[in-house]
Enzyme design. Sequence first.
Site, PDB file in Angstrom:
ATOM      1  CE1 TYR A 178     -82.289  23.170  42.905  1.00  0.00           C
ATOM      2  CE2 TYR A 178     -82.062  25.021  41.386  1.00  0.00           C
ATOM      3  CZ  TYR A 178     -82.178  24.538  42.677  1.00  0.00           C
ATOM      4  OH  TYR A 178     -82.172  25.395  43.730  1.00  0.00           O
ATOM      5  CE  LYS A 185     -93.096  48.718  22.570  1.00  0.00           C
ATOM      6  NZ  LYS A 185     -94.243  48.409  21.684  1.00  0.00           N
TER       7      LYS A 185
HETATM    8  C1  LIG Z   1     -93.855  48.749  20.427  1.00  0.00           C
HETATM    9  C2  LIG Z   1     -94.619  49.526  19.427  1.00  0.00           C
HETATM   10  C3  LIG Z   1     -93.926  50.155  18.375  1.00  0.00           C
HETATM   11  C4  LIG Z   1     -92.463  49.930  18.109  1.00  0.00           C
HETATM   12  O1  LIG Z   1     -92.357  48.721  17.396  1.00  0.00           O
HETATM   13  P1  LIG Z   1     -90.952  48.171  16.934  1.00  0.00           P
HETATM   14  O2  LIG Z   1     -91.271  47.048  16.021  1.00  0.00           O
HETATM   15  O3  LIG Z   1     -90.278  47.722  18.184  1.00  0.00           O
HETATM   16  O4  LIG Z   1     -90.243  49.287  16.268  1.00  0.00           O
HETATM   17  C5  LIG Z   1     -94.652  50.957  17.514  1.00  0.00           C
HETATM   18  N1  LIG Z   1     -95.976  51.128  17.679  1.00  0.00           N
HETATM   19  C6  LIG Z   1     -96.675  50.529  18.660  1.00  0.00           C
HETATM   20  C7  LIG Z   1     -98.143  50.755  18.764  1.00  0.00           C
HETATM   21  C8  LIG Z   1     -96.017  49.704  19.563  1.00  0.00           C
HETATM   22  O5  LIG Z   1     -96.706  49.102  20.526  1.00  0.00           O
END
Ligand SMILES: *Cc1c(COP(=O)(O)O)cnc(C)c1O
Length: 389
Positions: free
Chosen positions: A275, A48
């Site tokens: 800034y 993702k």
């Molecule tokens: C992002 C996510 C993962 C992966 O988690 P990590 O801690 O980054 O390995 C797994 N399951 C779900 C439902 C997630 O949203």
Amino acid sequence: MSAVAASAATARSGCAQGPVLTVDLPAVAANTRLFTSRTRAGVMAVVKADGFGHGAVEVARTALANGATWLGVTSIAEGLALRSAGLRAPVLSWLNPVGADFSSALAAGIDLAVPGVAHLEAVVRAAAVSGGPRGRLHLHLDVGMARDGAEPAEWPWLCRAARDAEQRGILQVAGVMGHLSCADNPADPCNEAGRARFAWGLETARAAGLHPAVWHLAATAAALTDPRTHHTLCRIGAGLAGIDPSQTVRLRPALTLTAPIVAVRHVRAGTPVGYGHTWTAQADTNLGLLPAGYADGLPRAASGQAEVLAGGHRCQVAGLISMDQTVIDLGDQQVRPGEIATVFGPGTAGEPTVADWAAWAGTIEHEIVTGIGVRVHRQVTSASAGSAR
Ligand SMILES: *Cc1c(COP(=O)(O)O)cnc(C)c1O
């Protein structure tokens, strides 16, 4: 010429045009193998958010070539992008609104997680008109974070509704999933509560006549710290990117962010910078200007503490990081414009790491790696990533 060689040549000739993010796919490969070697369960590569900022397709290919057997994404659009790139491995998408384009997902053979009966009914409607192969569902139970997933009160109802859809030949329940809230701290009692609720959810699904082939609870932290959570599949995202939220295992960071120094100026003690004049030169010094700022992923909140590697030395960021620019204090160093500064990397050459930047900004590594801006040029180190599946 390999990507690394190209990058080195660019650095030598000083003609880098702006910030460059280099993704070390062999590091992703090594991280994947670490997970597959530590569990008998399967590994789902969670790609993702563009593979945690590392490139979803490249990370997916690399992980699959190194033992992962599933791909996981939040949205259907992310799943379709993997299919468009030619990836054929099982893909699960777990976060979609009721009105999402479930038909496209089913047509592309993307498994869908459903967090409640309303979602189930929407997928049933899409499946009834799709006419394609039977859609595959994962029933998602909230095991204690009041976020995604069905509430326990709805779960038995969701299981019965899913069983009904199965019996009508519309859909198949391929999996049951949950997600732990406190796995980064294995001693937290809520982990046991989460495991127990997941076990109850699985029993309830089976009692309703469902026969999921996979049931999955662990993400990176639980995969590294608690084999009781592994079940048939571990969903690994951060870990592939070299991030261990449990801080128990040394993984390989896979990102290096560099930027060319576009200008150097000598200033007198007392010269205020940036800034709001939040920083003032304490002595005569040299200032370097980097063409990268918070729009490129250098968090403004890290101003005041952050450092980069330039001219072989750690240099403080001088003043507030702006949207497009960051000034660094080169001290006595004679650094020429065009030389390359390293914002972060694996830390092996003295440069700061993503973890350093996260600490300076008061956040977690995940937010740094997923926050690199769109105008940063991306390149990958040539990997023995194997062929696409
Ligand atoms: C992002 C996510 C993962 C992966 O988690 P990590 O801690 O980054 O390995 C797994 N399951 C779900 C439902 C997630 O949203």
